[in-house]
Design an enzyme around this catalytic site. Structure first.
Site, PDB file in Angstrom:
ATOM      1  N   HIS A  82       5.789  -3.744  13.092  1.00  0.00           N
ATOM      2  CA  HIS A  82       4.612  -4.121  12.090  1.00  0.00           C
ATOM      3  C   HIS A  82       3.805  -2.915  11.458  1.00  0.00           C
ATOM      4  O   HIS A  82       4.128  -3.126   9.847  1.00  0.00           O
ATOM      5  CB  HIS A  82       4.263  -5.345  12.815  1.00  0.00           C
ATOM      6  CG  HIS A  82       3.273  -5.537  11.931  1.00  0.00           C
ATOM      7  ND1 HIS A  82       3.713  -7.299  11.089  1.00  0.00           N
ATOM      8  CD2 HIS A  82       1.415  -5.911  11.454  1.00  0.00           C
ATOM      9  CE1 HIS A  82       3.050  -7.790  10.393  1.00  0.00           C
ATOM     10  NE2 HIS A  82       1.493  -6.794  10.292  1.00  0.00           N
TER      11      HIS A  82
ATOM     12  N   LYS B  71       3.122  -5.941  -2.269  1.00  0.00           N
ATOM     13  CA  LYS B  71       2.343  -6.219  -1.386  1.00  0.00           C
ATOM     14  C   LYS B  71       0.808  -6.122  -2.790  1.00  0.00           C
ATOM     15  O   LYS B  71       0.302  -4.845  -2.971  1.00  0.00           O
ATOM     16  CB  LYS B  71       2.313  -5.323  -0.203  1.00  0.00           C
ATOM     17  CG  LYS B  71       1.175  -5.383   0.590  1.00  0.00           C
ATOM     18  CD  LYS B  71       1.358  -4.914   2.204  1.00  0.00           C
ATOM     19  CE  LYS B  71       0.372  -4.999   3.098  1.00  0.00           C
ATOM     20  NZ  LYS B  71       0.666  -5.150   4.893  1.00  0.00           N
TER      21      LYS B  71
ATOM     22  N   HIS C 173       1.304   0.118   6.929  1.00  0.00           N
ATOM     23  CA  HIS C 173       0.111   1.313   6.925  1.00  0.00           C
ATOM     24  C   HIS C 173       0.326   2.522   7.464  1.00  0.00           C
ATOM     25  O   HIS C 173      -0.523   2.861   7.518  1.00  0.00           O
ATOM     26  CB  HIS C 173      -1.002   0.335   7.858  1.00  0.00           C
ATOM     27  CG  HIS C 173      -1.146  -1.489   7.778  1.00  0.00           C
ATOM     28  ND1 HIS C 173      -1.735  -1.340   6.589  1.00  0.00           N
ATOM     29  CD2 HIS C 173      -0.397  -2.379   8.318  1.00  0.00           C
ATOM     30  CE1 HIS C 173      -2.011  -2.792   6.764  1.00  0.00           C
ATOM     31  NE2 HIS C 173      -1.129  -3.887   7.303  1.00  0.00           N
TER      32      HIS C 173
END
Length: 291
Positions: free
Chosen positions: A162, A224, A178
């Protein structure tokens, strides 16, 4: 933990600044990597995958590939990026080779001064075993233990996937992603399209030397609207930072404000049982004059 001015957690800030100084594998902006910030990203409606492209060129105009391939922690980190199914709801099939790759990565980061410092701190707080083998097992559970993010399928996610790799929810929404190395890797493959930077809370413009960026992008056709990531930092620095914040709090969500180097950050960590659900830095401001 005591907080200082502006709600800054001083103890954690002091620790993270120590880790920052120890992060010898961090890439130097303008030397080891160059970014092209271009325009400020626009508004994206909730649920929409249409975004105005305010950045015609990629975010990364240069990255020192030699460092990525010659430094063990980057090299083993990159080996992990193709080990996951993109969509939640699709159970992960972990091969023996992938398990070995997870091990090699953890062994590599545990040799660094960054992770040794993080380990010492966590031991001092009673949050980790002094035994390095036990600490490695703890890291494995936090980052690589599979869990069910989508109730409709099998074990389809883990903290590492993730946070660092990224995944999609029902093929309609980007979650996570990220990490700057993954972003750069996906840009090279034309899977990621950088749309522009997002303003920080104090509405100033980011600097090309910044080590943290709030940004907007699309990944394999999905948008995003706002994401955030460190730039140039080593994998061990991010694992150390997020692991520490995860372990020092028992809350489902931990949001802590820290000052690291010249950056005022919010570090956000969500737990998923005994594993990380997500974690990311949110840049509040940079440059000492803003603090």
């Amino acid at each position: 933990m005591a907080s200082g001015g502006q709600g800054i957690n001083k103890e954690l800030s002091d620790l993270l600044n120590e880790l920052w100084k120890l992060d010898v594998n961090r890439m130097k902006p303008g030397t080891d990597y160059k970014i092209n910030l271009q325009g400020k990203a626009g508004f994206v409606a909730e649920g929409s995958n249409i975004a105005r492209d305010c950045a015609r060129a990629p975010l990364f105009s240069y990255v020192n590939e030699n460092k990525l391939q010659s430094i063990d922690t980057y090299k083993y980190f990159i080996n992990l990026l193709d080990n996951y199914e993109m969509s939640t709801g699709v159970a992960e099939q972990v091969t023996k080779e992938e398990l070995q790759e997870n091990d090699l990565f953890l062994d590599a980061i545990l040799k660094t001064d960054v992770m040794k410092c993080a380990h010492r701190y966590l031991v001092s707080k009673g949050r980790a075993s002094p035994d390095m083998g036990q600490f490695k097992k703890q890291l494995y559970a936090i980052w690589f233990k599979l869990y069910r993010r989508d109730k409709s399928g099998g074990e389809d996610s883990c903290g590492f996937e993730h946070v660092f790799v990224g995944e999609t929810k029902h093929g309609k929404e980007i979650m996570g992603l990220h990490n700057w190395v993954q972003f750069y890797t996906q840009e090279k493959l034309n899977n990621v399209d950088y749309k522009g930077y997002k303003s920080r809370d104090n509405k100033d413009t980011p600097d090309e030397d910044d080590h943290v960026l709030n940004l907007q992008f699309s990944w394999k056709g999905l948008v995003k609207p706002v994401g955030s990531c460190f730039l140039g930092v080593s994998p061990e620095f991010e694992v150390a930072l997020f692991t520490i914040v995860f372990l020092i709090s028992d809350e489902r969500m931990t949001n802590v404000k820290v000052k690291v180097d010249e950056y005022l950050l919010e570090v956000v960590v969500y737990r998923f049982g005994r594993s990380i659900g997500t974690s990311y830095p949110k840049l509040v401001s940079s440059n000492n004059r803003d603090l």
